[in-house]
Design a protein around this motif. Structure first.
Motif, PDB file in Angstrom:
ATOM      1  N   GLU A   1      64.709 -47.907 -14.627  1.00 19.69           N
ATOM      2  CA  GLU A   1      63.565 -48.308 -15.385  1.00 19.69           C
ATOM      3  C   GLU A   1      62.911 -49.438 -14.618  1.00 19.69           C
ATOM      4  N   LYS A   2      63.301 -50.063 -13.772  1.00 20.31           N
ATOM      5  CA  LYS A   2      62.678 -51.007 -12.948  1.00 20.31           C
ATOM      6  C   LYS A   2      61.857 -50.389 -11.840  1.00 20.31           C
ATOM      7  N   GLU A   3      60.741 -51.186 -11.407  1.00 18.63           N
ATOM      8  CA  GLU A   3      59.982 -50.490 -10.251  1.00 18.63           C
ATOM      9  C   GLU A   3      60.190 -51.547  -8.909  1.00 18.63           C
ATOM     10  N   ILE A   4      60.328 -51.002  -7.950  1.00 20.91           N
ATOM     11  CA  ILE A   4      60.448 -51.850  -6.802  1.00 20.91           C
ATOM     12  C   ILE A   4      58.971 -52.269  -6.258  1.00 20.91           C
ATOM     13  N   ASP A   5      59.010 -53.795  -6.353  1.00 25.92           N
ATOM     14  CA  ASP A   5      57.853 -54.564  -5.951  1.00 25.92           C
ATOM     15  C   ASP A   5      57.801 -54.596  -4.301  1.00 25.92           C
ATOM     16  N   ARG A   6      58.876 -55.048  -3.627  1.00 27.36           N
ATOM     17  CA  ARG A   6      58.783 -55.333  -2.127  1.00 27.36           C
ATOM     18  C   ARG A   6      60.206 -55.340  -1.740  1.00 27.36           C
ATOM     19  N   ILE A   7      60.236 -54.605  -0.471  1.00 31.87           N
ATOM     20  CA  ILE A   7      61.698 -54.580   0.325  1.00 31.87           C
ATOM     21  C   ILE A   7      61.291 -55.202   1.660  1.00 31.87           C
ATOM     22  N   ILE A   8      62.144 -56.263   1.907  1.00 32.20           N
ATOM     23  CA  ILE A   8      62.308 -56.917   3.291  1.00 32.20           C
ATOM     24  C   ILE A   8      63.440 -56.480   3.832  1.00 32.20           C
ATOM     25  N   ILE A   9      63.276 -56.038   5.263  1.00 38.60           N
ATOM     26  CA  ILE A   9      64.412 -55.612   5.925  1.00 38.60           C
ATOM     27  C   ILE A   9      64.649 -56.646   7.214  1.00 38.60           C
ATOM     28  N   PHE A  10      65.803 -57.407   7.279  1.00 32.20           N
ATOM     29  CA  PHE A  10      65.919 -58.443   8.532  1.00 32.20           C
ATOM     30  C   PHE A  10      66.541 -57.703   9.560  1.00 32.20           C
ATOM     31  N   TYR A  11      66.208 -58.174  10.720  1.00 30.55           N
ATOM     32  CA  TYR A  11      66.940 -57.496  12.132  1.00 30.55           C
ATOM     33  C   TYR A  11      67.869 -58.649  12.618  1.00 30.55           C
ATOM     34  N   LYS A  12      68.770 -58.369  13.410  1.00 28.95           N
ATOM     35  CA  LYS A  12      69.688 -59.189  13.806  1.00 28.95           C
ATOM     36  C   LYS A  12      69.076 -60.049  15.048  1.00 28.95           C
ATOM     37  N   ASP A  13      67.735 -59.496  15.435  1.00 25.82           N
ATOM     38  CA  ASP A  13      67.142 -60.503  16.531  1.00 25.82           C
ATOM     39  C   ASP A  13      66.234 -61.305  15.975  1.00 25.82           C
TER      40      ASP A  13
ATOM     41  N   GLN B   1      60.510 -57.063   8.778  1.00 28.32           N
ATOM     42  CA  GLN B   1      59.544 -56.045   8.112  1.00 28.32           C
ATOM     43  C   GLN B   1      59.437 -56.114   6.631  1.00 28.32           C
ATOM     44  N   ASN B   2      58.297 -56.252   6.222  1.00 27.41           N
ATOM     45  CA  ASN B   2      57.869 -56.519   4.758  1.00 27.41           C
ATOM     46  C   ASN B   2      57.273 -55.297   4.309  1.00 27.41           C
ATOM     47  N   PHE B   3      57.607 -54.410   3.356  1.00 31.22           N
ATOM     48  CA  PHE B   3      57.136 -53.415   2.602  1.00 31.22           C
ATOM     49  C   PHE B   3      56.764 -53.847   1.282  1.00 31.22           C
ATOM     50  N   GLU B   4      55.640 -53.606   0.979  1.00 36.82           N
ATOM     51  CA  GLU B   4      55.230 -54.048  -0.655  1.00 36.82           C
ATOM     52  C   GLU B   4      54.570 -52.763  -1.133  1.00 36.82           C
ATOM     53  N   ASN B   5      54.920 -52.421  -2.542  1.00 36.25           N
ATOM     54  CA  ASN B   5      54.582 -51.540  -3.283  1.00 36.25           C
ATOM     55  C   ASN B   5      53.181 -51.653  -3.674  1.00 36.25           C
ATOM     56  N   SER B   6      52.261 -50.710  -3.295  1.00 38.26           N
ATOM     57  CA  SER B   6      50.839 -50.969  -3.788  1.00 38.26           C
ATOM     58  C   SER B   6      50.513 -50.282  -4.837  1.00 38.26           C
TER      59      SER B   6
END
Length: 122
Positions: free
Chosen positions: A101-113, A117-122
């Motif tokens: 039922e929930k909608e994704i607002d934002r996903i952040i991917i953290f890299y080892k370095d 990257q930030n991905f936002e739901n438009s």
């Protein structure tokens, strides 16, 4: 002494297992693309530095298997360890992630370095 041809086959197994191209694999472990190409073609032997980079980025790879072909890939012990960590996650986190039922607002991917990257739901 290491058998170059057999090592190259095992390296190709690792690359295929993770769904990588030779180029993306080289980028992940921090070596030149030509290094991968030369090892896969049998032109060059892998250096200790190269082997250590593979082992540090891909913990499911066992040193003895990579070098001699003896043992297992992926490492059963390390694979089971990862599954146990996932199963030990708090129930509140697991239930939040399973709600349809929930909608994704934002996903952040953290890299080892340290980059991300930030991905936002438009």
């Amino acid at each position: 002494m290491i058998n170059n041809e057999a090592f190259a086959k095992r390296l190709q197994i690792i690359i295929d297992f993770y769904g990588e191209s030779a180029s993306s694999f080289a980028e992940k472990i921090g070596v030149q693309r030509s290094t991968i190409s030369h090892i896969l073609s049998g032109r060059n032997k892998p250096s200790l530095d190269f082997v250590m980079k593979v082992l540090s980025y891909f913990p499911e790879v066992e040193l003895y298997w990579l070098m001699n072909g003896k043992g297992n890939f992926p490492s059963e012990a390390k694979t089971v360890e990862k599954v146990e960590k996932i199963e030990m996650a708090p129930k509140s986190i697991q239930s939040k992630n399973s709600s349809s039922e929930k909608e994704i607002d934002r996903i952040i991917i953290f890299y080892k370095d340290g980059s991300f990257q930030n991905f936002e739901n438009s």
